[in-house]
Design a protein around this motif. Structure first.
Motif, PDB file in Angstrom:
ATOM      1  N   PRO A   1       0.824  -1.220   0.000  1.00 52.23           N
ATOM      2  CA  PRO A   1       0.000   0.000   0.000  1.00 52.23           C
ATOM      3  C   PRO A   1       0.854   1.265   0.000  1.00 52.23           C
TER       4      PRO A   1
ATOM      5  N   LEU B   1      -1.991   4.194   4.542  1.00 52.61           N
ATOM      6  CA  LEU B   1      -2.648   3.291   5.476  1.00 52.61           C
ATOM      7  C   LEU B   1      -3.271   4.088   6.617  1.00 52.61           C
TER       8      LEU B   1
ATOM      9  N   SER C   1      -5.172   3.496   0.500  1.00 50.57           N
ATOM     10  CA  SER C   1      -4.827   2.176  -0.027  1.00 50.57           C
ATOM     11  C   SER C   1      -5.240   1.062   0.919  1.00 50.57           C
ATOM     12  N   MET C   2      -4.956   1.251   2.204  1.00 54.06           N
ATOM     13  CA  MET C   2      -5.164   0.157   3.158  1.00 54.06           C
ATOM     14  C   MET C   2      -5.665   0.681   4.495  1.00 54.06           C
TER      15      MET C   2
ATOM     16  N   CYS D   1     -11.199   1.744   2.016  1.00 51.47           N
ATOM     17  CA  CYS D   1      -9.904   1.222   1.579  1.00 51.47           C
ATOM     18  C   CYS D   1     -10.038   0.189   0.464  1.00 51.47           C
TER      19      CYS D   1
ATOM     20  N   TRP E   1      -7.423  -2.301   0.429  1.00 56.05           N
ATOM     21  CA  TRP E   1      -6.897  -3.464   1.147  1.00 56.05           C
ATOM     22  C   TRP E   1      -7.241  -3.333   2.624  1.00 56.05           C
TER      23      TRP E   1
END
Length: 465
Positions: A284, A287, A364-365, A394, A396
């Motif tokens: 990622p 986060l 991303s995460m 998100c 992920w």
């Protein structure tokens, strides 16, 4: 002529506004600010502040004609993640206050001054506060008091005093008072011993009393003398006031979390290894660590070059994490005080001036470790709603499931009736599989806890970091 729409938070300044085109941020400067802007640039103040990393750098942009009153368009460096003062820790707010005052001192050296003392003129970049409002500078007028003084006290000194003398949770009051907390309210809330702190006595208590006494009267007259030395003296005294404020470090709810019965040494090593493995699989760019507590896993992500936002509702733990980042020069980790069950909402004029936490993503995460049982059992939030919420945030997801026979879950159930018949691993997996693809699951050694790596079934347009 190209029509541009000002950002929903950028309508109060008559001298300019922020707008965006295809995700890129620009600032339009009106002709009314031409003289001040040219002085700001030509005096060398902008370059000086930029060299100190005090102000966001920008570049001039040749933009299609946007209006007869627009003097210039500039493109500032983009802030990776927008945050607001009511989400900051005590030390983050304190550093933002000191930056504002130090900028004012530097501006005075160049015969300029800040016309605003707003906390919303500050964002965080590379782990440090940075000033973002290029049109806040005006040419210094002799014998004139600091126009931003009252606003600075409301936006910075008021909440900092309450956090230092009363409780760090008092910063949340700023949600109610977007233009700062009135000094008369703060003066009434502060303890009697605060009267013996001379700067606080002057800038909070005496300031509050004089504001009430003279609120319908003209206090300053043009023929009165207010020298540059007096101006500097007030700013330096405010710096002393802010620097001397310290919050009292009490018991931290999460400070011994990993030393308690939650994890054996073997289980904790296993959890670290699984988390590291999942980061390598997903790679990622950004986060959000929900329920970050001490920030242990946030720091693992940040040290891998991942821009990380650590969220927790404990202001003391988040402040410790911020201070640790400053000491260890961790520049891509941003702690914020956020209760994920009651995150920052849309606020301000037409509920659009300050955007909600959820609208500032997705990233991303998301990692959410040892949190699901708190949401499902303590807060009575069904798995379906937790899954839907995370799927909006998100691409992920790293998440930990803690079974009902775990000591921490049993602790939550110890003083209440167990009505959570669907709180089990099978139902958890079934619900999350509706919105996520399960890529991996790994049991944490020496425990019955399980960590999962999920991928969102829907492709989200991510917030560029």
């Amino acid at each position: 002529m190209r029509k541009i729409k000002p950002d929903s938070s950028s309508f109060r300044d008559p001298d300019g506004f922020v707008f965006s085109v295809k995700g890129e941020i620009y600032r339009a400067i009106r002709d009314t600010y031409r003289l001040n802007y040219e002085f700001f640039i030509n005096s060398g103040l902008y370059e000086h502040l930029k060299s100190l990393n005090y102000i966001i750098p920008h570049q001039d942009i040749k933009f299609p004609k946007v209006g007869s009153d627009i003097f210039k368009i500039i493109k500032p460096q983009k802030i990776p993640y927008v945050s607001y003062p009511y989400e900051w820790t005590f030390s983050e707010l304190k550093d933002a206050a000191l930056l504002t005052l130090r900028i004012e001192l530097e501006a005075l050296k160049y015969k300029m001054s800040l016309k605003d003392g707003s906390g919303y003129n500050i964002q965080f970049l590379n782990g440090k506060p940075v000033f973002i409002d290029t049109t806040s500078f005006e040419i210094y007028r002799e014998n004139t008091p600091w126009t931003a003084y009252g606003q600075f006290c409301r936006h910075f000194l008021s909440p900092l005093s309450l956090m230092a003398y009363k409780d760090p949770f008092f910063n949340q009051i700023q949600r109610l008072y977007l233009d700062g907390i009135s000094l008369d309210k703060v003066s009434r809330l502060l303890p009697f011993r605060s009267y013996f702190n001379l700067p606080i006595f002057i800038h909070i208590h005496l300031h509050a009393k004089s504001s009430q006494l003279y609120k319908n009267k003209t206090v300053f007259k043009q023929n009165q003398k207010f020298t540059l030395a007096a101006f500097n003296g007030i700013v330096k005294n405010l710096i002393t006031a802010v620097e001397n404020l310290k919050w009292r470090r009490g018991d931290m709810h999460w400070s011994t979390y990993y030393d308690s019965l939650s994890y054996s040494p073997e289980a904790f090593r296993s959890k670290n290894m699984i988390f590291d493995k999942y980061l390598k699989l997903a790679l990622p760019e950004s986060l959000i660590d929900i329920g970050a507590n001490t920030g242990h896993f946030s720091k693992i992500a940040a040290k891998k070059g991942i821009f990380t936002i650590a969220l927790d509702n404990d202001p003391v733990v988040m402040d410790c994490l911020y201070q640790e980042c400053q000491i260890n020069n961790i520049r891509n980790l941003m702690p914020l005080v956020v209760d994920i069950t009651n995150p920052s909402p849309d606020l301000g004029w037409e509920n659009e001036e300050r955007i909600s936490l959820l609208k500032r993503g997705p990233v991303s995460m998301v990692s959410m470790l040892a949190v699901v049982h708190h949401l499902a059992i303590r807060q009575n939030i069904p798995f379906e709603m937790i899954s839907k919420f995370l799927a909006s945030l998100c691409r992920w997801l790293i998440i930990e499931f803690i079974p009902k026979d775990d000591v921490m879950v049993q602790k939550l159930l110890s003083n209440r009736k167990d009505i959570f018949f669907q709180y089990n691993q099978k139902h958890f997996e079934k619900v999350f599989s509706q919105r996520f693809i399960r890529l991996n699951q790994t049991k944490i050694a020496d425990s019955n806890r399980v960590m999962y790596l999920f991928k969102n079934k829907h492709r989200l347009t991510l917030n560029k970091i």
